[in-house]
Design a protein around this motif. Sequence first.
Motif, PDB file in Angstrom:
ATOM      1  N   GLN A 284      -8.209 -27.973  -9.624  1.00  0.00           N
ATOM      2  CA  GLN A 284      -7.411 -27.172 -10.551  1.00  0.00           C
ATOM      3  C   GLN A 284      -7.850 -25.711 -10.531  1.00  0.00           C
ATOM      4  O   GLN A 284      -7.014 -24.806 -10.632  1.00  0.00           O
ATOM      5  CB  GLN A 284      -7.516 -27.755 -11.965  1.00  0.00           C
ATOM      6  CG  GLN A 284      -6.785 -29.088 -12.113  1.00  0.00           C
ATOM      7  CD  GLN A 284      -7.045 -29.740 -13.455  1.00  0.00           C
ATOM      8  OE1 GLN A 284      -8.154 -29.677 -13.999  1.00  0.00           O
ATOM      9  NE2 GLN A 284      -6.026 -30.392 -14.006  1.00  0.00           N
ATOM     10  N   ASP A 285      -9.143 -25.469 -10.398  1.00  0.00           N
ATOM     11  CA  ASP A 285      -9.632 -24.089 -10.302  1.00  0.00           C
ATOM     12  C   ASP A 285      -9.084 -23.385  -9.064  1.00  0.00           C
ATOM     13  O   ASP A 285      -8.971 -22.153  -9.033  1.00  0.00           O
ATOM     14  CB  ASP A 285     -11.164 -24.063 -10.275  1.00  0.00           C
ATOM     15  CG  ASP A 285     -11.779 -24.402 -11.630  1.00  0.00           C
ATOM     16  OD1 ASP A 285     -11.023 -24.376 -12.633  1.00  0.00           O
ATOM     17  OD2 ASP A 285     -12.987 -24.694 -11.685  1.00  0.00           O
ATOM     18  N   GLU A 286      -8.735 -24.160  -8.014  1.00  0.00           N
ATOM     19  CA  GLU A 286      -8.166 -23.603  -6.794  1.00  0.00           C
ATOM     20  C   GLU A 286      -6.643 -23.447  -6.887  1.00  0.00           C
ATOM     21  O   GLU A 286      -5.995 -23.062  -5.910  1.00  0.00           O
ATOM     22  CB  GLU A 286      -8.510 -24.490  -5.592  1.00  0.00           C
ATOM     23  CG  GLU A 286      -9.915 -24.310  -5.071  1.00  0.00           C
ATOM     24  CD  GLU A 286     -10.128 -22.923  -4.461  1.00  0.00           C
ATOM     25  OE1 GLU A 286      -9.232 -22.437  -3.745  1.00  0.00           O
ATOM     26  OE2 GLU A 286     -11.199 -22.341  -4.711  1.00  0.00           O
ATOM     27  N   GLY A 287      -6.089 -23.789  -8.048  1.00  0.00           N
ATOM     28  CA  GLY A 287      -4.658 -23.636  -8.243  1.00  0.00           C
ATOM     29  C   GLY A 287      -3.831 -24.815  -7.796  1.00  0.00           C
ATOM     30  O   GLY A 287      -2.588 -24.743  -7.776  1.00  0.00           O
TER      31      GLY A 287
ATOM     32  N   ASP B 120       0.509 -31.799  -6.499  1.00  0.00           N
ATOM     33  CA  ASP B 120      -0.041 -31.476  -5.179  1.00  0.00           C
ATOM     34  C   ASP B 120      -1.020 -32.541  -4.703  1.00  0.00           C
ATOM     35  O   ASP B 120      -1.056 -32.860  -3.509  1.00  0.00           O
ATOM     36  CB  ASP B 120      -0.734 -30.109  -5.214  1.00  0.00           C
ATOM     37  CG  ASP B 120       0.222 -28.984  -5.575  1.00  0.00           C
ATOM     38  OD1 ASP B 120       1.396 -29.056  -5.160  1.00  0.00           O
ATOM     39  OD2 ASP B 120      -0.197 -28.047  -6.279  1.00  0.00           O
TER      40      ASP B 120
ATOM     41  N   SER C  80      -2.765 -38.638 -13.766  1.00  0.00           N
ATOM     42  CA  SER C  80      -3.331 -37.873 -12.638  1.00  0.00           C
ATOM     43  C   SER C  80      -2.885 -38.384 -11.273  1.00  0.00           C
ATOM     44  O   SER C  80      -3.113 -37.716 -10.270  1.00  0.00           O
ATOM     45  CB  SER C  80      -4.859 -37.877 -12.719  1.00  0.00           C
ATOM     46  OG  SER C  80      -5.375 -39.155 -12.422  1.00  0.00           O
TER      47      SER C  80
ATOM     48  N   MET D 222     -11.523 -33.071  -9.702  1.00  0.00           N
ATOM     49  CA  MET D 222     -10.255 -32.660 -10.294  1.00  0.00           C
ATOM     50  C   MET D 222     -10.354 -31.263 -10.887  1.00  0.00           C
ATOM     51  O   MET D 222      -9.457 -30.431 -10.709  1.00  0.00           O
ATOM     52  CB  MET D 222      -9.827 -33.663 -11.361  1.00  0.00           C
ATOM     53  CG  MET D 222      -8.376 -33.515 -11.779  1.00  0.00           C
ATOM     54  SD  MET D 222      -7.751 -34.983 -12.638  1.00  0.00           S
ATOM     55  CE  MET D 222      -8.222 -34.620 -14.299  1.00  0.00           C
ATOM     56  N   ARG D 223     -11.450 -30.968 -11.564  1.00  0.00           N
ATOM     57  CA  ARG D 223     -11.641 -29.635 -12.134  1.00  0.00           C
ATOM     58  C   ARG D 223     -11.711 -28.585 -11.027  1.00  0.00           C
ATOM     59  O   ARG D 223     -11.106 -27.506 -11.143  1.00  0.00           O
ATOM     60  CB  ARG D 223     -12.916 -29.617 -12.990  1.00  0.00           C
ATOM     61  CG  ARG D 223     -13.322 -28.236 -13.521  1.00  0.00           C
ATOM     62  CD  ARG D 223     -12.208 -27.555 -14.270  1.00  0.00           C
ATOM     63  NE  ARG D 223     -11.713 -28.361 -15.376  1.00  0.00           N
ATOM     64  CZ  ARG D 223     -10.566 -28.165 -15.994  1.00  0.00           C
ATOM     65  NH1 ARG D 223      -9.759 -27.218 -15.575  1.00  0.00           N
ATOM     66  NH2 ARG D 223     -10.190 -28.940 -16.988  1.00  0.00           N
TER      67      ARG D 223
ATOM     68  N   ARG E 123      -2.104 -28.402  -8.288  1.00  0.00           N
ATOM     69  CA  ARG E 123      -1.579 -29.134  -9.436  1.00  0.00           C
ATOM     70  C   ARG E 123      -1.854 -30.629  -9.288  1.00  0.00           C
ATOM     71  O   ARG E 123      -1.694 -31.190  -8.207  1.00  0.00           O
ATOM     72  CB  ARG E 123      -0.065 -28.892  -9.556  1.00  0.00           C
ATOM     73  CG  ARG E 123       0.325 -27.431  -9.790  1.00  0.00           C
ATOM     74  CD  ARG E 123       1.828 -27.263  -9.621  1.00  0.00           C
ATOM     75  NE  ARG E 123       2.252 -27.663  -8.275  1.00  0.00           N
ATOM     76  CZ  ARG E 123       3.509 -27.970  -7.940  1.00  0.00           C
ATOM     77  NH1 ARG E 123       4.466 -27.937  -8.861  1.00  0.00           N
ATOM     78  NH2 ARG E 123       3.804 -28.323  -6.703  1.00  0.00           N
ATOM     79  N   ILE E 124      -2.278 -31.218 -10.406  1.00  0.00           N
ATOM     80  CA  ILE E 124      -2.546 -32.655 -10.462  1.00  0.00           C
ATOM     81  C   ILE E 124      -1.474 -33.281 -11.344  1.00  0.00           C
ATOM     82  O   ILE E 124      -1.324 -32.876 -12.496  1.00  0.00           O
ATOM     83  CB  ILE E 124      -3.945 -32.949 -11.073  1.00  0.00           C
ATOM     84  CG1 ILE E 124      -5.033 -32.095 -10.432  1.00  0.00           C
ATOM     85  CG2 ILE E 124      -4.268 -34.433 -10.985  1.00  0.00           C
ATOM     86  CD1 ILE E 124      -5.300 -32.380  -8.985  1.00  0.00           C
TER      87      ILE E 124
END
Length: 344
Positions: free
Chosen positions: A272-275, A281, A343, A268-269, A277-278
Amino acid sequence: MVQIPNTPPSAVPAQHSVPTSADVARLAGVSRATVSYVLNNATAVRISEPTRRRVREAARELGYVPHAAARSLRAGHSRMVLMPAPAIPAGPLYSRFLAELQSALGRLDYTVVQYGTVGLQGDEAARVWAELRPVAVLVPGAGLGPPGVAVLRRSGARAVVTLGPERVEGAHALLMDHEAVGHCAGAHLHAGGRRRIGVVVPGEAGLEAFSRPRLAGVRRAVRGTDATVTALPLAYTEQAAARLAARWRETGLDAVFAYNDEYAMLLMRALQDEGLRIPEDVAVVGADDLMLGRLLRPRLTTVHVELPSGWDLAELVDRAVREPGGEPEVHRVLGATLVPRESG
């Protein structure tokens, strides 16, 4: 050359005699039989609490502990329960289960020994375990077969209990249905409108016995629908998660069951670092219901896994030790319940 000087006779420490149950009996003002009953936690004889306390205090003062080998001779068997150290990473959930089990066995007056057999598995490891002459062996995971059970029985083990996906002939069995965990996650994602579901398959050795059924459970949950399931091999490293997240958009996946909470948090982290959305997306579901998952933002949706009660398993071991000729018991355990959060 350094010479080690001889120690003068006067400097040699005096050898103290090892305290015996007779010494404890004299100090406590009771019989040796009473000492034995108290220190072996015997319940068949009524002994007052003040007397029990006096015996324990005398034993503490003298530094006396019961002799395990002598006690085993009197009982006709040892009180050692052998737990082979798991060859797989033991997460917080399993560690709590082991702690509860060890505490329960201790209250039943068994000595729990965790034993590592690096490089040995299954029936070959059983021969090494048998050398220790345990009264019971609790075997986590798969690998032990009927020949290994027979070796342990011939060595004096009154109870062999397996904790895994399948029953082993001659052994008591706690059957853990990991497919139900995957099915629970897959059904939830499908009900939420997700149709392209990824399933993390851990790269760590030894987890296949758990990851394969969980993957199969997700596939069973969406069988006959328009949903697809994609296996996602993943090592438990930040670098591996970052690589998977970097190509996530290419996969077209809109959801992932990440095997457990630890893998879910790792992935999950990275997503999110790749942009990404949780959960807009990508919906993310873990398993184990660890407290840390509730502290994330968004909070982690997970499958609560109900392990067998440590006390119930301890009582099964004790029952099998006292009645070694009984039929092996088989219990289906491992409940799975979806805990919906933010999530996914």
